[in-house]
Every structure is written in structure tokens, then in C-alpha cells.
Write a protein that holds these residues in place. Structure first.
Motif, mmCIF file in Angstrom:
data_model
loop_
_atom_site.group_PDB
_atom_site.id
_atom_site.type_symbol
_atom_site.label_atom_id
_atom_site.label_comp_id
_atom_site.label_asym_id
_atom_site.label_seq_id
_atom_site.Cartn_x
_atom_site.Cartn_y
_atom_site.Cartn_z
ATOM 1 N N ALA A 15 0.855 -1.184 0.000
ATOM 2 C CA ALA A 15 0.000 0.000 0.000
ATOM 3 C C ALA A 15 0.891 1.234 0.000
ATOM 4 O O ALA A 15 2.046 1.188 0.433
ATOM 5 C CB ALA A 15 -0.930 0.001 1.204
ATOM 6 N N GLY B 227 1.155 5.454 0.980
ATOM 7 C CA GLY B 227 0.612 6.545 1.775
ATOM 8 C C GLY B 227 1.128 7.884 1.299
ATOM 9 O O GLY B 227 1.500 8.058 0.139
ATOM 10 N N TYR C 277 5.822 3.825 1.055
ATOM 11 C CA TYR C 277 5.209 2.639 0.476
ATOM 12 C C TYR C 277 5.587 1.474 1.385
ATOM 13 O O TYR C 277 6.754 1.317 1.753
ATOM 14 C CB TYR C 277 5.716 2.370 -0.952
ATOM 15 C CG TYR C 277 5.114 1.126 -1.565
ATOM 16 C CD1 TYR C 277 3.927 1.188 -2.288
ATOM 17 C CD2 TYR C 277 5.718 -0.122 -1.409
ATOM 18 C CE1 TYR C 277 3.349 0.046 -2.837
ATOM 19 C CE2 TYR C 277 5.154 -1.271 -1.951
ATOM 20 C CZ TYR C 277 3.979 -1.175 -2.666
ATOM 21 O OH TYR C 277 3.411 -2.312 -3.201
ATOM 22 N N TYR D 284 -3.724 1.071 3.170
ATOM 23 C CA TYR D 284 -3.576 2.442 3.668
ATOM 24 C C TYR D 284 -4.961 3.061 3.685
ATOM 25 O O TYR D 284 -5.604 3.205 2.640
ATOM 26 C CB TYR D 284 -2.634 3.264 2.794
ATOM 27 C CG TYR D 284 -2.387 4.656 3.350
ATOM 28 C CD1 TYR D 284 -1.603 4.821 4.485
ATOM 29 C CD2 TYR D 284 -2.959 5.783 2.760
ATOM 30 C CE1 TYR D 284 -1.376 6.089 5.026
ATOM 31 C CE2 TYR D 284 -2.733 7.054 3.284
ATOM 32 C CZ TYR D 284 -1.941 7.202 4.414
ATOM 33 O OH TYR D 284 -1.725 8.451 4.957
ATOM 34 N N ASP D 285 -5.437 3.376 4.880
ATOM 35 C CA ASP D 285 -6.739 4.013 5.043
ATOM 36 C C ASP D 285 -6.544 5.501 4.795
ATOM 37 O O ASP D 285 -6.243 6.268 5.718
ATOM 38 C CB ASP D 285 -7.264 3.728 6.458
ATOM 39 C CG ASP D 285 -8.631 4.345 6.723
ATOM 40 O OD1 ASP D 285 -9.099 5.146 5.902
ATOM 41 O OD2 ASP D 285 -9.221 4.027 7.777
ATOM 42 N N HIS D 286 -6.725 5.926 3.528
ATOM 43 C CA HIS D 286 -6.445 7.322 3.190
ATOM 44 C C HIS D 286 -7.514 8.275 3.730
ATOM 45 O O HIS D 286 -7.308 9.495 3.723
ATOM 46 C CB HIS D 286 -6.309 7.483 1.672
ATOM 47 C CG HIS D 286 -7.572 7.285 0.904
ATOM 48 N ND1 HIS D 286 -8.111 6.046 0.663
ATOM 49 C CD2 HIS D 286 -8.416 8.167 0.312
ATOM 50 C CE1 HIS D 286 -9.220 6.168 -0.044
ATOM 51 N NE2 HIS D 286 -9.425 7.448 -0.268
ATOM 52 N N ASP E 201 -5.679 8.527 7.115
ATOM 53 C CA ASP E 201 -4.208 8.537 7.074
ATOM 54 C C ASP E 201 -3.622 7.562 8.093
ATOM 55 O O ASP E 201 -2.773 7.907 8.916
ATOM 56 C CB ASP E 201 -3.654 9.950 7.316
ATOM 57 C CG ASP E 201 -3.899 10.879 6.145
ATOM 58 O OD1 ASP E 201 -3.847 10.404 4.996
ATOM 59 O OD2 ASP E 201 -4.175 12.071 6.375
ATOM 60 N N ARG E 202 -4.069 6.314 8.002
ATOM 61 C CA ARG E 202 -3.579 5.255 8.882
ATOM 62 C C ARG E 202 -3.227 4.017 8.051
ATOM 63 O O ARG E 202 -3.810 3.773 6.985
ATOM 64 C CB ARG E 202 -4.647 4.861 9.906
ATOM 65 C CG ARG E 202 -5.161 6.009 10.768
ATOM 66 C CD ARG E 202 -4.154 6.485 11.787
ATOM 67 N NE ARG E 202 -4.761 7.447 12.694
ATOM 68 C CZ ARG E 202 -5.376 7.135 13.825
ATOM 69 N NH1 ARG E 202 -5.459 5.860 14.184
ATOM 70 N NH2 ARG E 202 -5.899 8.059 14.589
ATOM 71 N N TRP E 203 -2.302 3.223 8.555
ATOM 72 C CA TRP E 203 -1.910 1.957 7.952
ATOM 73 C C TRP E 203 -2.635 0.812 8.651
ATOM 74 O O TRP E 203 -2.870 0.874 9.862
ATOM 75 C CB TRP E 203 -0.403 1.746 8.067
ATOM 76 C CG TRP E 203 0.403 2.793 7.364
ATOM 77 C CD1 TRP E 203 0.884 3.950 7.899
ATOM 78 C CD2 TRP E 203 0.810 2.790 5.996
ATOM 79 N NE1 TRP E 203 1.561 4.672 6.948
ATOM 80 C CE2 TRP E 203 1.534 3.983 5.762
ATOM 81 C CE3 TRP E 203 0.637 1.904 4.941
ATOM 82 C CZ2 TRP E 203 2.082 4.301 4.529
ATOM 83 C CZ3 TRP E 203 1.185 2.217 3.708
ATOM 84 C CH2 TRP E 203 1.897 3.398 3.503
ATOM 85 N N ALA F 215 0.199 8.594 10.382
ATOM 86 C CA ALA F 215 0.504 8.310 8.987
ATOM 87 C C ALA F 215 1.900 7.725 8.806
ATOM 88 O O ALA F 215 2.293 7.414 7.675
ATOM 89 C CB ALA F 215 0.367 9.586 8.151
ATOM 90 N N ALA G 210 4.285 4.718 9.092
ATOM 91 C CA ALA G 210 4.209 3.256 9.219
ATOM 92 C C ALA G 210 5.236 2.698 10.182
ATOM 93 O O ALA G 210 5.142 1.531 10.567
ATOM 94 C CB ALA G 210 4.387 2.609 7.844
#
Length: 745
Positions: A192, A194, A198, A246-248, A251-253, A277, A279
Motif C-alpha cells: 500500500a 501513503g 510505500y 492504507y486508510d487514506h 491517514d492510517r496503515w 501516517a 508506518a
């Protein structure tokens, strides 16, 4: 009305559901009662039952309980649960949700230390070389038929010889075998992207890269190291099948893998959601126990109200397919680091139901407010293959209000299954047939990418088929999957030559341009990584920009139980909503258990709302008009669109009385670009006791559709699909409408 009593136990106590069914409408209602039993933490402090508690088992209660059991048996008969189902049945029907919900609580949650300070697991603790977690085969039911949507061979070869698709921007190696601590194959490669990083994940490791340079920021580290100090099977028995998201929207992994007790089936899903944000920072960690069956091939997605997951469920021994099962994890709680629950339809949907994938959001525009999550099924039915579209409405506050229903059944074009009996049929250079690679042609490939363009919604995905005796990538785009009517806007099989192409992953950028990354191999080449693409302005059903080589492997795989994949991932950069990132596996030398992985990015569009074809990598060195290999500077690569047509139907809904009758519709064929062929029409999705006929059929402009509804047809609302097939090669187009059978005369 017949009641069914269900129960669900969690750390918060027990929940009891009373499910009633209206014999007239077939609809189900669920009432929910929560017991006052203490939580699991309190349970150990409980004293012995008092005499008052024991008095609960009175004769009055016993009589009531027996009567309830009788009602439950009658309800089962009413639901049809004691009778055999059709081989083409695909889960709950359009008027009835699942017969109950299961609610499970995270048995543990906490916050991890920062990943950048967690010691990486040493390779000395790795396992012996072995096949990764078993990937049981889904039963084969599909009936092969001619493929009417293979992309025109002349069109394909022209774009292979002189492709417009751009070269990669970044192209670098990812995690190699042994995957930190797994020592297994296949790697299950995905990743994923962000804002600045990556993250790639494989069996059984992850690595964080700077997305501007491709330089490693952290790792590779073991996935199980994420759960250091967490305890239980998530820390000690992580078994792979990982997914990185990636929960855009936040802004979370999201890092996941499944787990199970040593020597037993996979029963748990381990989920970690980053607190920022970055990782390499801290994660909210969760362990969820899903049940006692074998839960395989988890695929997760982001939706505004939950993290959704699909599983292929088998019995504990892994010898009997029980069907797919959907799960919804409480996203809001997990983002906040609070104890979380999951909701799922009770049990797998049945061995006759094909696997499905949850839709995963791309782009900045959310689905319509309150839109249920969408799941799309593989078209493996024995007859009338279709992309069964499910809706999962989840209510974490009142779980009994949650529903999982079949929303639509848009038809899929015919195809021939890939490796239906052996599953391992893809050849490689320098190996014998015993080392053929796994085709995995019995399911949709990761992901089902969702995008809301404002005026319409799109979901794109793909699967592998046999086309012309080799593997081809069947890709498709569904429109309007949450509000309906759901239509197959385009679908095509990409098989331009005699090279085998499979193990694909599809995505669409913010301009509507589509790309597919995939593996390619044959008896004369080692497995390679390639991608093909189309602009939104290209003719429908074509990858009009041609194909590019991402990386050509220099070795072939032997042994490793023929495993390859089991999946790959193409994702969109959330910053520009235009850069594609793809990762997959390859071999650098002949051998077994020696895979490598590759990561690359490419872009089809600039910031302009209407993209132009990407020119050749090297610009013309002089201002003179000397001919160069660059594509023509027209705004589209194909100025003359191919002849095509679309279908529409009026009115959108017709109601017939309870006693039955006829419903009349008009189907209109709208030609474009000089289309002048006749179109053969068919209708699907009608309820039992209803039949449809067209006049004329075939048709060239309009056709009258008459649906005759008998008095025995159950009242309700039915979404049906009209399919028109025409042109050369024949291409299907669809439209939908609604038939309503009144409840009263």
C-alpha cells in the motif's frame, strides 16, 4: 410468523436473537436481547450460582423452552433451510437478509511500541523451507462457454508492437525469500502507498520504503514482530496470508495476517491499525477469534463505517468448502484504540456460493451517505454466471439491525476456466509440466477497487481465464454498485498473443484511466511482471494503451508445490490520485524457494482532467519535424471509436397485482460510432413463476419486453437484468429495471 432463536457469545456476555419470517413476504426480522452476564474479565471473579439463579430452570421455563424448539423447527422449514439449494444460488436473496448475525469481540487490544524500536526477528528462528499455508481449492462448477469479449487481436498486437503505456517511474526490489521468518512459498505479495511511504508485505515480513526514492526506511521485519508482547497466537503463530492497506480517509496503515494454534486450523485474524501516517510508529493491535472452522484467503478493504473482510471458509480439516463469509470490523473503535467488535452473517454462505471480495475505496469522494458496503462475487456458477453483488449494512450500535443481502446479479460474459482440475497449468521456460505454476482461476483477484466519480460509481477487478489455450486476464467494470441499477459497463479478456497472463490486480485513477498489473510466462520465457492500461477516452472493452514490461525474471521456479502468487496488488497514490504502484513476485535464477519481489510505480495521466497519451520515454532531440517513434499528438490514441451500443429500459419499474398479470417495458438500443448490427436480447433475475419475452428479438432499435407474472409468484420487489449481445466480435451490454408484485389485490 415462525420464530428462530439464535445466540451469540462475546466478552460482553451473550446475545439472543429471535428471528421471525413473514410467510407472505419472505422478509426476515431480527430482535436482539443482550444478557446481563458479566464480561470475560469479570467472569473469573464470579461466585457460585445462587439458589435464585438455579430457580431459573423451573417447570414453567422448561415448557416454554420446548414450545420454542417446536417453533424453531417450523421456522427452519419456513426458511427452506432443511431443503437442498440450487447449485447456482449465491447467498441471501434480494428480499431476505442473512438469517442472523454473529457478533465477536476482540479478545485483546493494546498499543504497540514504535515499530522503529521493535527488535527485528532474526532469521535463525525461521522455519524449514515449506509450502505456505494451504490454499484449498474451491469446488469447480462453472460450465465453459465461448468467450465473446476477447480483445480484438489486431488491436492488441498493434499496441504491443507500439505501446503508448509509459515506462515505470520507480522500479526497485522488495523483500526477498525467506520473507524474514517464513521460509515458505508463495510470498502472497501486496502493498500500500501513503503520503510519503510505500509498505510492502509478504509471507512473513513487511518493509517500509521512502516512496520518493525507493530507499528502505525500516525492515524487512517479521509481521509477527508487530505483535511483540501481545501474546497469544498473533504473536506466536502468525501464518501469513497478509494484507497491507492504507486508510487514506484517516491517514492510517492497516497490517493484517491470520493465525491459529499449532497443529490446528486457522481461526484468528490479527489486525493492527497505525496511530499516525507514519508506518514506523505505534499501532493499535487487535486479536479476533473468528470460529472453529478453517478461515482462508482473507481480503480486507476500507469503507467509511468499517474495515470489511472476505474469507473462504472450509471445515477444520480443510477438506470441505463451506462457502465465503463476510466480516465487518469496527473501524471507529480501532482508529481510537478502543476494544472493538466484528459483525458477520452467521456462518459461511454455503458450499454452492462462489468466493467474493469487498469493495475497497480509492479517491477522495466517499460513497453516498449511508451506502452499504459492496461485495462482488466470482462468476463461477454452473449456469447464468454473474457478478453477484452483495450489500452489507452494518450497525455496531444495534447489531441485530445489520443485514447482508444480494443486491444485484449483473451477468458475466462466457469464459473457459483456467486450470479447473489441476490448478497448476502455467508453463515456464526450462522446466517440465510438473513445475507448472498455479493459475488460481477460481476466484476474483485482489482488489475490488471502488471509486465514486460523483455522477456514477465504479468497481473494477479481474480474474484469470483460459483464452485461446493460454491464460488471459478477464477484467471488468461495474457501475453504480451501491444505489443501482448495477450494470457491467465494460468487460474484456486481455490475451493478445500466446504468452500466459494471470495473477492480475486492477485499479483506476482519478481520471477514470485503468491499469492492470499481472504475471506473464510461457514455455519460452521465465515469469515476468507486466502491466497494461487504458485511458478513459479509449474504446470500451480495450486496454488501448498496450503493455509494458515492469521486470523480466531471469529464472523459473521448481518445486514449492507449484505455488505462485497467491495474489499481487495494484494501488493508487492518495496524494495525486494518479500514480499506480504495483508489486508481485519473480525469480532471478532457476530453483525452488528462492523468490524475489519487485515494486514499481507508473502514471497514465497528468493533472489535466482529460489525459493525453504518454509520449515515448525519449523526446525528439531537435525542433525539426523529423519523424520519431512518438505517438500521434491527438488527444486520444484512437480518434475513431469502435462501433458500439448501449441499452436502456422504460419504465424503470412496473407493478402487477397480487393475482398476477403482465408488465410491459420498452428496451431501447442506442448505437454509437456507426454500429448497425442486430442485438439479441435476454432477461435474467426474474422471480419464480415469471417469464419474459421480447418482440422483436433480435432487434435494431427498440423491442417490447413483456413479463408474465403468475399468481403463485411471491409478492416483493425484484431487480432484473436485460442483456443485449451484438456486434463483431459479439459484446454484451446490460440494463436493469424493477418488477413489483403487489402484496394486496
Amino acid at each position: 410468523m415462525h420464530p428462530v432463536f439464535l445466540s451469540s457469545a462475546s466478552s460482553g456476555g451473550s446475545e439472543f436473537f429471535i428471528v421471525t419470517r413473514d410467510n407472505g413476504s419472505g422478509s426476515a426480522k431480527i430482535a436482539n436481547f443482550r444478557s446481563a452476564r458479566p464480561t470475560l474479565q469479570q467472569h473469573s471473579l464470579m461466585k457460585r450460582k445462587s439458589a435464585a439463579e438455579s430457580a431459573f430452570f423451573s417447570p414453567r421455563f422448561l415448557v416454554g423452552f420446548v414450545l420454542c424448539l417446536i417453533g424453531a423447527v417450523l421456522a427452519l422449514l419456513g426458511f427452506g433451510l432443511l431443503s437442498g439449494g440450487s447449485a447456482s444460488a449465491q447467498g441471501p436473496n434480494q428480499n431476505q437478509g442473512s438469517s442472523g448475525v454473529e457478533v465477536g469481540a476482540s479478545y485483546q487490544n493494546d498499543v504497540s511500541p514504535p515499530m522503529r524500536v521493535v527488535p527485528p526477528w532474526s532469521a535463525s528462528g525461521s522455519k524449514p523451507q515449506h509450502e505456505a499455508n494451504e490454499n484449498p481449492k474451491v469446488p469447480y462448477r462453472h460450465t465453459d462457454s465461448a468467450d465473446p469479449v476477447i480483445q480484438n487481436r489486431h488491436f492488441s498486437m498493434r499496441n504491443i508492437v507500439a505501446p503508448n503505456v509509459p515506462s515505470p517511474l520507480l522500479n526497485f526490489d522488495g523483500i526477498p525469500f525467506p520473507g524474514v521468518g517464513c521460509n515458505c512459498a508463495p510470498p502472497d505479495t501486496n502493498g500500500a502507498v501513503g503520503k510519503t511511504q510505500y509498505v510492502q508485505i509478504v509471507n512473513e515480513g513487511y518493509q517500509v520504503f521512502d516512496k520518493a526514492t525507493g530507499a528502505s526506511v525500516l525492515g524487512p521485519n517479521s509481521i509477527s514482530s508487530v505483535w511483540t508482547g501481545f501474546g497469544g497466537v498473533c504473536e506466536t503463530s502468525g501464518s501469513g496470508d497478509p494484507v497491507m492497506l492504507y486508510d487514506h480517509l484517516a491517514d492510517r496503515w492497516v497490517i493484517t495476517q491470520f493465525a491459529g494454534a499449532s497443529g490446528g486450523p486457522i481461526t484468528d485474524e490479527c489486525v493492527a491499525v497505525s496511530t499516525s501516517a507514519d508506518a514506523t510508529g505505534t499501532y493499535n493491535r487487535y486479536g479476533f477469534h473468528l470460529g472453529t472452522n478453517f478461515f482462508d484467503y482473507p481480503k480486507l478493504s476500507v469503507w467509511p463505517d468499517a474495515y470489511y473482510m472476505s474469507m473462504n471458509v472450509f471445515n477444520a480439516a480443510g477438506t470441505s468448502y463451506l462457502g465465503p463469509q463476510a466480516f465487518a470490523f469496527n473501524r471507529a473503535k480501532m482508529l481510537a484504540g478502543l476494544p472493538a467488535t466484528f459483525i458477520s452473517p452467521t456462518g459461511a454462505l454455503g458450499g454452492s456460493v462462489d468466493p467474493f471480495l469487498p469493495a475497497d475505496i480509492d479517491g477522495p469522494t466517499l460513497p453516498p451517505t449511508g451506502a452499504p458496503a459492496t461485495f462482488v462475487g466470482f462468476p463461477g456458477q454452473a449456469s447464468n454466471p454473474n457478478y453477484t453483488t452483495y450489500h452489507f449494512h452494518v450497525d455496531f450500535a444495534t447489531p441485530a439491525n445489520s443485514t447482508f443481502t444480494t443486491f444485484a446479479t449483473p451477468p458475466a460474459a462466457g469464459f473457459t476456466a483456467l486450470c479447473p482440475t489441476t490448478r497448476s497449468c502455467v508453463p515456464q521456460a526450462g522446466t517440465s509440466s510438473r513445475d507448472n505454476l498455479d493459475g488460481i482461476g477460481d476466484r476474483l483477484m485482489f482488489r475490488a477497487a471502488y471509486r465514486n466519480f460523483g455522477t456514477y460509481e465504479s468497481v473494477v477487478s479481474n480474474y484469470s481465464v483460459n483464452a485461446g489455450g493460454v491464460a488471459g486476464v478477464r477484467w471488468f467494470e461495474l457501475r453504480n454498485v451501491t444505489a443501482g441499477p448495477v450494470t457491467v459497463f465494460q468487460e474484456s479478456t486481455y490475451q493478445p498473443d500466446t504468452t500466459w497472463r494471470w495473477m492480475g490486480s486492477a485499479a483506476m485513477d482519478g481520471h477514470g484511466n485503468l491499469a492492470i498489473g499481472f504475471s506473464a510466462s510461457s514455455s519460452t520465457i521465465n515469469p515476468q511482471l507486466r502491466y497494461a492500461a487504458r485511458l478513459a477516452t479509449d474504446p470500451l472493452n480495450t486496454l488501448g494503451q498496450g503493455e509494458a514490461h515492469l521486470f523480466d525474471g531471469t529464472g523459473s521456479q521448481s518445486g514449492t508445490s507449484n505455488r505462485w502468487g497467491d495474489y499481487s496488488a495494484l494501488v493508487i497514490d492518495p496524494v495525486d490520485d494518479a500514480t499506480f504502484w504495483y508489486t508481485n513476485e519473480y525469480y532471478s535464477a532457476n530453483g525452488s524457494f528462492n523468490w524475489r519481489t519487485r515494486i514499481a510505480s507508473f502514471k497514465l495521466a497528468s493533472a489535466a482532467p482529460t489525459p493525453t497519451p504518454t509520449p515515448t520515454p525519449a523526446p525528439t532531440p531537435t525542433p525539426t519535424p523529423t519523424p520519431t517513434p512518438a505517438p500521434t499528438p491527438t488527444p486520444t490514441p484512437t480518434p475513431t471509436p469502435a462501433p458500439d451500443f448501449s441499452l436502456s429500459i422504460t419504465p424503470s419499474s412496473v407493478t402487477v397485482p397480487r393475482a398476477g398479470g403482465t408488465a410491459s417495458y420498452t428496451v431501447t438500443i442506442t448505437p454509437t460510432a456507426g454500429f448497425n448490427s442486430s442485438v439479441t436480447l435476454s432477461v435474467s433475475g426474474l422471480p419464480a413463476g415469471a417469464t419474459g419475452s421480447f418482440n422483436p428479438n433480435p432487434a435494431t432499435s427498440t423491442s417490447a419486453l413483456t413479463i408474465t407474472v403468475s399468481s403463485s409468484t411471491a409478492h416483493g420487489t425484484y431487480l432484473f437484468t436485460v442483456t443485449g449481445t451484438g456486434g463483431s466480435p459479439p459484446a454484451p451490454r446490460t440494463t436493469t429495471a424493477t418488477l413489483v408484485k403487489a402484496a394486496r389485490k
